[in-house]
Design an enzyme around this catalytic site. Structure first.
Site, PDB file in Angstrom:
ATOM      1  N   TYR A 274      18.730  36.475  44.278  1.00 28.17           N
ATOM      2  CA  TYR A 274      18.719  35.116  43.739  1.00 28.17           C
ATOM      3  C   TYR A 274      17.673  34.243  44.428  1.00 28.17           C
ATOM      4  CZ  TYR A 274      23.047  35.290  40.961  1.00 28.17           C
ATOM      5  OH  TYR A 274      23.997  35.556  40.020  1.00 28.17           O
TER       6      TYR A 274
ATOM      7  N   LYS B   4      25.034  49.110  48.115  1.00 28.14           N
ATOM      8  CA  LYS B   4      24.396  50.250  47.428  1.00 28.14           C
ATOM      9  C   LYS B   4      23.521  50.950  48.463  1.00 28.14           C
ATOM     10  CE  LYS B   4      23.556  52.636  43.685  1.00 28.14           C
ATOM     11  NZ  LYS B   4      24.574  53.463  43.026  1.00 28.14           N
TER      12      LYS B   4
ATOM     13  N   ASP C 203      28.751  50.589  42.316  1.00 33.57           N
ATOM     14  CA  ASP C 203      29.113  51.206  41.027  1.00 33.57           C
ATOM     15  C   ASP C 203      30.541  51.739  41.083  1.00 33.57           C
ATOM     16  OD1 ASP C 203      28.161  53.027  42.897  1.00 33.57           O
ATOM     17  OD2 ASP C 203      27.177  54.327  41.433  1.00 33.57           O
TER      18      ASP C 203
ATOM     19  N   ASP D  78      28.326  38.397  42.083  1.00 33.85           N
ATOM     20  CA  ASP D  78      28.303  37.693  40.798  1.00 33.85           C
ATOM     21  C   ASP D  78      28.947  38.579  39.732  1.00 33.85           C
ATOM     22  OD1 ASP D  78      27.551  35.708  38.863  1.00 33.85           O
ATOM     23  OD2 ASP D  78      25.905  37.022  38.260  1.00 33.85           O
TER      24      ASP D  78
ATOM     25  N   ASP E  99      33.092  38.333  38.037  1.00 35.92           N
ATOM     26  CA  ASP E  99      33.403  38.178  36.606  1.00 35.92           C
ATOM     27  C   ASP E  99      34.373  39.275  36.163  1.00 35.92           C
ATOM     28  OD1 ASP E  99      31.742  35.962  36.194  1.00 35.92           O
ATOM     29  OD2 ASP E  99      31.037  36.733  34.273  1.00 35.92           O
TER      30      ASP E  99
HETATM   31  C1  IPM Z   1      28.351  32.039  38.957  1.00 40.16           C
HETATM   32  C2  IPM Z   1      27.358  31.840  37.850  1.00 40.16           C
HETATM   33  C3  IPM Z   1      26.025  31.420  38.464  1.00 40.16           C
HETATM   34  C4  IPM Z   1      25.559  32.558  39.362  1.00 40.16           C
HETATM   35  C5  IPM Z   1      24.932  31.050  37.446  1.00 40.16           C
HETATM   36  C6  IPM Z   1      25.393  29.928  36.530  1.00 40.16           C
HETATM   37  C7  IPM Z   1      23.636  30.693  38.114  1.00 40.16           C
HETATM   38  O1  IPM Z   1      27.252  32.992  37.083  1.00 40.16           O
HETATM   39  O2  IPM Z   1      28.635  31.061  39.680  1.00 40.16           O
HETATM   40  O3  IPM Z   1      28.840  33.156  39.110  1.00 40.16           O
HETATM   41  O4  IPM Z   1      24.955  33.529  38.890  1.00 40.16           O
HETATM   42  O5  IPM Z   1      25.815  32.487  40.563  1.00 40.16           O
HETATM   43 MG    MG Z   2      28.615  34.536  37.627  1.00 41.99          MG
END
Ligand code: IPM
Ligand code: MG
Length: 357
Positions: free
Chosen positions: A142, A191, A223, A247, A251
């Site tokens: 990032y 990884k 993975d 990240d 999710d």
């Molecule tokens: C998160 C989001 C952010 C990230 C985006 C919106 C930049 O996906 O907070 O997980 O990738 O960190």
């Molecule tokens: Mg995210």
């Protein structure tokens, strides 16, 4: 106590869920005799519209001067085609970096009232799901060099994933210390079979392990971790990992426990001032229609009270009010089930406020 809270209302459903979170905070202030002073800090698409940049300097200054910051969600299709240098997401990344928030804590806990919303098989769910992703937040791909260029008649691009020892050390420390407060198990995800940054990551984590002899440490390739999270999430307590892996895995984690609309997260640095937000996005498709679930946002406010404002009792009062409201059968559309009462964002917020009393 008097506390100053920076408020980032965001885009899409952001403003409506923030209104409910503030109502809940006001109810807590009234009940416990506190004063919360809210200071607006525009960021994201709305800030691009109003100021031409996703994070005005004054917003960062406001966040830095407050006791903590509360963020809803930012971004939307309206800003998808603008100059990538000022995308709404840039504002969020600049805020994280500007506040030096290197540790992102994302709890994934099954809420018993919502266990039917979990997409995993009942025999997997029964083993219990309660883990926490500790994601490094201001390093790795990032924040490495991003570059796009032309070479031999075609385009090329890279994003450099780099970590320095001290960056790994400080996030690993958060992982170990968090594990000590929980079930004393930490899984470091990397990884290391391919990436140098991961080899260094693993080396540093191993070097630190003797400092935390009570923590049962193991390492897992990312993975495999993605697969194990679905196969048997009960094996995890604390997962510590670098920015991009975190990240993705967080999710996945949110989906495992049911609704993405329910989960809060905290971003912390060395001080007590943090940035608290629900983990979901700005859901522009349902914005302004009173359809959003405000619970992730409200639980983020609770997390803020606990971790940044030294108000654990007040945090617990919010969490309890949320649980009771769910028990009473109220559901927003995203978590609606048969036999429950469907309500909008505002009614859900008002019900939680009432429970706080
Ligand atoms: C998160 C989001 C952010 C990230 C985006 C919106 C930049 O996906 O907070 O997980 O990738 O960190
Ligand atoms: Mg995210």
């Amino acid at each position: 106590m008097e506390k100053r809270i920076a408020i980032i209302r965001g885009d899409g459903i952001g403003p409506e869920i923030m209104t409910q979170a503030i109502a809940v905070l006001d109810a807590v202030a009234a009940k416990f005799g506190h004063t919360f002073i809210y200071e607006e800090a525009p960021m994201g698409g709305n800030a691009i519209d109003a100021f031409g940049v996703p994070l005005p300097e004054s917003s960062l200054a406001t966040c830095l001067s407050c006791d903590s910051a509360l963020l809803s969600a930012i971004g939307g299709p309206k800003w998808d085609t603008i100059d990538p240098a000022i995308r709404p997401e840039k504002g969020l990344l600049a805020l994280r970096a500007g506040m030096k928030l290197y540790a992102n804590l994302r709890p994934a806990e099954m809420i018993p009232q919502l266990k039917d919303a979990c997409p995993l098989r009942p025999e997997i769910v029964e083993k219990g799901i309660n883990f926490l992703v500790v994601r490094e937040l201001i390093g790795g791909a990032y924040f490495g060099e991003h570059k796009t260029w032309e070479e031999n008649g075609e385009m090329a691009a890279h994003d450099i994933m780099a970590y320095k020892e001290h960056e790994i050390r400080r996030i690993a420390r958060v992982g170990f210390e968090t594990a000590m407060k929980r079930n004393k198990k930490m899984c470091s995800v990397d990884k290391a079979n391919v990436l140098d940054s991961s080899k260094l990551w693993r080396k540093i984590v191993n070097e630190m392990a003797p400092e935390f002899p009570e923590v049962e440490l193991r390492h897992m390739y990312v993975d495999n971790a993605a697969m194990q999270l679905i196969r048997d999430p009960s094996q995890f307590d604390v997962i510590v990992t670098e920015n991009l892996f975190g990240d993705i895995l967080s999710d996945e984690a949110s989906q495992i426990v049911g609704s993405i609309g329910m989960l809060p997260s905290a971003s912390l640095g060395d001080g007590t001032c943090g940035l608290y937000e629900p983990i979901h996005g700005s859901a522009p498709d349902i914005a302004g229609q009173d359809l959003a679930n405000p619970i992730g946002m409200i639980l983020a406010a609770a997390m803020m009270l606990r971790y940044s404002l030294e108000m654990p009792e007040e945090a617990a009062a919010i969490e309890e009010a949320v649980n009771k409201t769910l028990e009473s059968g109220l559901r927003t559309g995203d978590i609606m089930e048969e036999g429950m009462t469907r309500v909008g964002c505002k009614a859900m917020g008002e019900a939680i406020v009432k429970m706080i009393g």
